[in-house]
Enzyme design. Structure first.
Site, mmCIF file in Angstrom:
data_model
loop_
_atom_site.group_PDB
_atom_site.id
_atom_site.type_symbol
_atom_site.label_atom_id
_atom_site.label_comp_id
_atom_site.label_asym_id
_atom_site.label_seq_id
_atom_site.Cartn_x
_atom_site.Cartn_y
_atom_site.Cartn_z
ATOM 1 N N CYS A 9 0.616 -1.062 -0.031
ATOM 2 C CA CYS A 9 0.000 -0.023 -0.083
ATOM 3 C C CYS A 9 0.790 1.240 -0.045
ATOM 4 O O CYS A 9 0.296 2.178 -0.281
ATOM 5 C CB CYS A 9 -0.857 0.058 1.081
ATOM 6 S SG CYS A 9 -2.220 -1.050 0.982
ATOM 7 N N HIS A 61 -2.529 7.530 1.206
ATOM 8 C CA HIS A 61 -3.146 6.138 0.902
ATOM 9 C C HIS A 61 -4.489 6.135 1.582
ATOM 10 O O HIS A 61 -4.881 6.610 2.806
ATOM 11 C CB HIS A 61 -2.078 5.112 1.501
ATOM 12 C CG HIS A 61 -2.656 3.888 1.515
ATOM 13 N ND1 HIS A 61 -3.374 3.263 0.473
ATOM 14 C CD2 HIS A 61 -2.958 2.966 2.780
ATOM 15 C CE1 HIS A 61 -3.795 2.050 0.918
ATOM 16 N NE2 HIS A 61 -3.576 1.768 2.116
ATOM 17 N N ASN A 90 -10.107 0.570 -0.875
ATOM 18 C CA ASN A 90 -8.559 0.637 -0.714
ATOM 19 C C ASN A 90 -8.023 -0.001 -1.939
ATOM 20 O O ASN A 90 -8.155 -1.143 -2.028
ATOM 21 C CB ASN A 90 -8.212 -0.041 0.481
ATOM 22 C CG ASN A 90 -6.712 -0.148 0.708
ATOM 23 O OD1 ASN A 90 -5.994 0.267 -0.325
ATOM 24 N ND2 ASN A 90 -6.141 -0.553 1.793
#
Length: 323
Positions: free
Chosen positions: A111, A250, A280
């Protein structure tokens, strides 16, 4: 050392939308998912590969920069879900773009991937080795989701891209701070499919090719290390949080982002989010948010932006940018 700026941005997500009510069969609900994570829906690929998403986002970024594919010197793809273990996803993107003048390789930081990959691209330009770099963050996490577990709600598929180039103007990336702590490797992992646990009937039967996540540890780590890293880069560069126009983070969960903003005293309206529509997207998150904000015309000349991410590994970092 030359200044490096974002010359163009692009993003792409599959058309197929999966809303929260899909997960009622595994014991979740729209109310819980939205209140805890900030997610209403996500895009899920119905056949497009990671390189397909990356190609489409990259093409948009190249067009937005006013360039052609043959002007790209280097293609970097941040991904945890490449089309194949070999060759790299970036080489497949190069072929689809027909950007055959470009070197191409992948970067793996989950991520945090887009942020780490951007830092790599910036160094190549600063040193003069390359002039124009295409950075792409792309993932199809739907391929490593166990759709029978409740943590299936977290992720979606998507890709974002940016073209980096050099400039003599007073703008661009000011600084990066990156960190890794391998002691966190078990808290978000895909146990099988590598050299440690090669694919076998046993690994498939035990569902070890899907991601496994310790949600409590992810939350605890994120709300500790990201604020520390933001304060670290601000202090190092003598910048007040009050002078930051936007945080481009993020997208782990709305709860994590709210606590990070509170800890660094940043008004939450300055935090750009889109997880309500995309969930996500791992490596895709930061460049997708960046592209959407850029195309809405929200950035003004001279704005100071913060980028921040945390991912498996652990990996985390921040970047400071002048628009």
């Amino acid at each position: 050392m030359r200044n490096v700026f974002i010359k163009g941005t692009g993003s792409y997500a599959p058309e197929n939308i999966v809303k929260n009510d899909f997960f009622e069969s595994i014991g979740s609900s729209d109310e819980w998912i939205y209140s805890h994570l900030g997610i209403k829906e996500r895009r899920i690929s119905t056949g497009e590969t990671t390189s397909d998403l990356a190609y489409k986002a990259g093409l948009k970024a190249i067009e937005n920069a006013g360039l052609t594919a043959n002007e790209i010197d280097l293609i970097l793809v941040a991904t945890t879900t490449p089309d194949r273990q070999a060759p790299s996803c970036a080489s497949m993107v190069q072929e689809k773009l027909q950007a055959f003048n470009a070197v191409a390789f992948d970067v793996a930081a989950v991520c945090s991937g887009a942020l780490f990959t951007t830092a790599v691209g910036v160094q190549f330009i600063k040193t003069g080795m390359y002039n124009t770099v295409l950075v792409i963050g792309a993932d199809t996490f739907s391929n490593i989701i166990d759709w029978e577990r409740r943590d299936a709600v977290f992720f979606g598929d998507g890709a974002g891209a940016m073209v980096l180039s050099n400039t003599e103007e007073d703008k661009g990336f000011i600084d990066f701070i990156l960190h890794t702590d391998g002691r966190g490797k078990e808290h978000f992992t895909i146990p099988a499919g590598g050299s440690e646990k090669p694919t076998s009937h046993e690994t498939i039967d035990n569902r070890l090719h899907y991601f496994q996540m310790n949600g409590k540890e992810v939350y605890k780590t994120a709300v500790k290390v990201v604020p520390e890293c933001i304060n670290e880069i601000l202090i190092k560069n003598n910048v007040s949080i009050d002078n930051i126009a936007f945080l481009i983070p993020h997208q782990p969960s709305i709860g994590i982002l709210k606590e990070i903003a509170q800890k660094v005293n940043l008004p939450f309206e300055k935090v750009k989010t889109n997880m309500d529509r995309y969930a996500n997207t791992s490596g895709g998150t930061i460049p997708i948010v960046l592209d959407e904000t850029h195309r809405k015309g929200e950035f003004k000349e001279g704005d100071l932006l913060l980028f921040a991410a945390v991912g498996a590994g652990w990996t985390w970092g921040t970047a400071l940018y002048k628009w």
